[in-house]
Write a protein that holds these residues in place. Structure first.
Motif, short mmCIF file in Angstrom:
data_model
loop_
_atom_site.label_atom_id
_atom_site.label_comp_id
_atom_site.label_asym_id
_atom_site.label_seq_id
_atom_site.Cartn_x
_atom_site.Cartn_y
_atom_site.Cartn_z
N LEU A 175 43.72 29.32 32.88
CA LEU A 175 42.99 30.45 32.30
C LEU A 175 42.00 31.03 33.30
O LEU A 175 41.85 32.25 33.41
N ASP A 176 41.32 30.16 34.04
CA ASP A 176 40.38 30.63 35.05
C ASP A 176 41.09 31.46 36.12
O ASP A 176 40.56 32.47 36.60
N SER A 177 42.31 31.01 36.50
CA SER A 177 43.07 31.75 37.52
C SER A 177 43.52 33.12 37.01
O SER A 177 43.79 34.02 37.80
N LEU A 178 43.61 33.27 35.67
CA LEU A 178 44.00 34.55 35.09
C LEU A 178 42.80 35.45 34.82
O LEU A 178 42.95 36.56 34.31
N GLY A 179 41.59 34.95 35.13
CA GLY A 179 40.39 35.75 34.95
C GLY A 179 39.84 35.73 33.54
O GLY A 179 39.34 36.76 33.05
N CYS A 180 39.92 34.58 32.87
CA CYS A 180 39.43 34.47 31.49
C CYS A 180 38.06 33.81 31.41
O CYS A 180 37.67 33.32 30.34
#
Length: 415
Positions: free
Chosen positions: A304-309
């Motif tokens: 999720l962090d890698s997707l910008g969340c």
């Protein structure tokens, strides 16, 4: 002549784990077992070898390769599955030594995705991932695959079969990318429409086989396919969910995550995963009965962090509490909510948690003229209407509406 009915039997698979110290080999092997089972194979045995690095020729050492070959012959093994990504040379050498097909972790996951893809978009995404994986692994098969030679009649322009195959695959990849970009534009228009209508979205994300689809069925009655195998759900499903306070949100079920998920799949399913990234609230679902529950939550959070969340509210959800031996054995992680989608235990607490993390809903009193019937319907759909009365001058509504809808109703606010 006697005819005997041949019953279909599952392929016998030997699982091979190479422990280089980069990950927990025991947990990864258990995960490989579930992957093989989900692909329709019968895990018949497993071997583990500790090495500082994979062998360039066969991944495992020559002695272990001999043992694998003997095991395959002795027990009629059909396929050898390695819990890592193999090079074309390693694949060829392993198959030559063992006499059976060799499959690596990425090939296995791609096969499961191909079997479970239902929608046209899902099939396009899987095919794109498969072709991207295959392209660098094409290898020539000797002179038989070449139309170039050194004798009379062979001089002049020509192209090897290998180059032809690569050109066709690149052309197909380009075509798939064009089709997926069009689907992305269509999805973007749907998302833009939801935002314009003030629809609040809640995304179900998490480790594969954590019970996300069962949880969605329990909350909305969506009727999504639920099976006890990995990656049973690939295509996103959206259903309306009414919260205790009256607010209506859109609940979205998404594809499951996995440790060391092939980057080809992440690239191909990026548009689908962006639905989770754009949600107003994210439910990070994991299997509470698994000893790896905490690790599964971390894997999902990293993706999720890698997707910008990073700026989205994320609620950890510990599902399958009915399978745990007791509440004391279930890990309590942060402000996680314990639930059982099967028995419906804890669902009211989960709905309250979603409500507490929603974007601000503002109380308003509206006077909507009858010409604004469509806007009144939007307020009913995405807001929480406490009172509604019809008068000669229009519809009087007392409601709580999301901030995203305030610009549309601003001219009709009376209090």
């Amino acid at each position: 002549m006697k005819l005997h009915e041949m019953k279909d039997r599952k392929e016998r698979a030997l699982l091979v784990e190479l422990d280089t110290g980069e990950w927990d080999a025991e947990s990864s092997l258990a995960e490989l077992y579930e992957l093989a089972r989900s692909a329709g194979a019968e895990p018949f045995g497993s071997v583990t070898q500790k090495r500082g690095a994979p062998d360039a020729a066969t991944c495992v050492g020559s002695g272990m390769m001999e043992k694998i070959a003997e095991f395959c012959r002795a027990y009629a093994v059909d396929v050898v599955i390695f819990d890592c990504e193999l090079t074309p040379t390693q694949l060829r050498n392993i198959e030559k030594s063992s006499g059976v097909r060799a499959v690596d972790r990425t090939m296995l996951i791609l096969d499961i995705f191909a079997a479970n893809a239902r929608s046209s978009e899902g099939r396009l995404q899987v095919e794109l991932a498969q072709l991207k994986y295959l392209l660098p692994r094409l290898a020539g098969g000797g002179k038989g695959l070449s139309r170039l030679g050194g004798g009379i009649g062979t001089r002049g322009p020509g192209e090897s079969q290998l180059e032809t195959d690569r050109r066709h695959i690149r052309r197909r990849i380009e075509s798939l990318n064009l089709q997926l970009r069009e689907l992305e534009r269509r999805r973007a228009r749907q998302t833009s429409r939801r935002e314009k209508d003030g629809v609040v979205t809640v995304a179900l994300v998490g480790y594969t086989n954590a019970g996300k689809s069962t949880l969605m069925n329990a909350l909305t009655g969506a009727g999504v396919l639920t099976e006890d195998r990995l990656f049973a759900t690939l295509d996103p499903t959206a259903r309306a969910l009414r919260l205790p306070g009256g607010e209506r949100v859109m609940l979205i079920d998404t594809v499951g995550f996995l440790r060391r998920l092939p980057h080809h799949l992440i690239d191909a399913f990026h548009a689908t995963l962006e639905q989770a990234a754009g949600a107003d609230v994210i439910l990070n679902v994991c299997d509470a009965s698994s000893p790896e529950a905490s690790e599964h939550l971390k894997v999902t959070q990293s993706i999720l962090d890698s997707l910008g969340c990073g700026d989205r509210p994320v609620i950890p959800v510990l599902n399958k509490c009915d399978l745990a031996p007791g509440l004391g054995a279930i890990p309590m992680i942060g402000r996680a909510v314990r639930v059982s989608a099967k028995t419906r235990e804890g669902l009211p607490r989960l709905l309250d948690a979603i409500e507490d993390n929603l974007p601000d809903y503002l109380p308003v009193k509206l006077l909507l003229p009858f010409s604004q019937a469509r806007l009144a319907e939007r307020v009913r759909a995405v807001g929480a209407v406490q009172n509604e009365e019809f008068a000669p001058d229009g519809c009087h509504l007392t409601a709580r509406v999301p901030q995203s809808l305030m610009s549309a109703v601003w001219d009709y606010i009376v209090d």
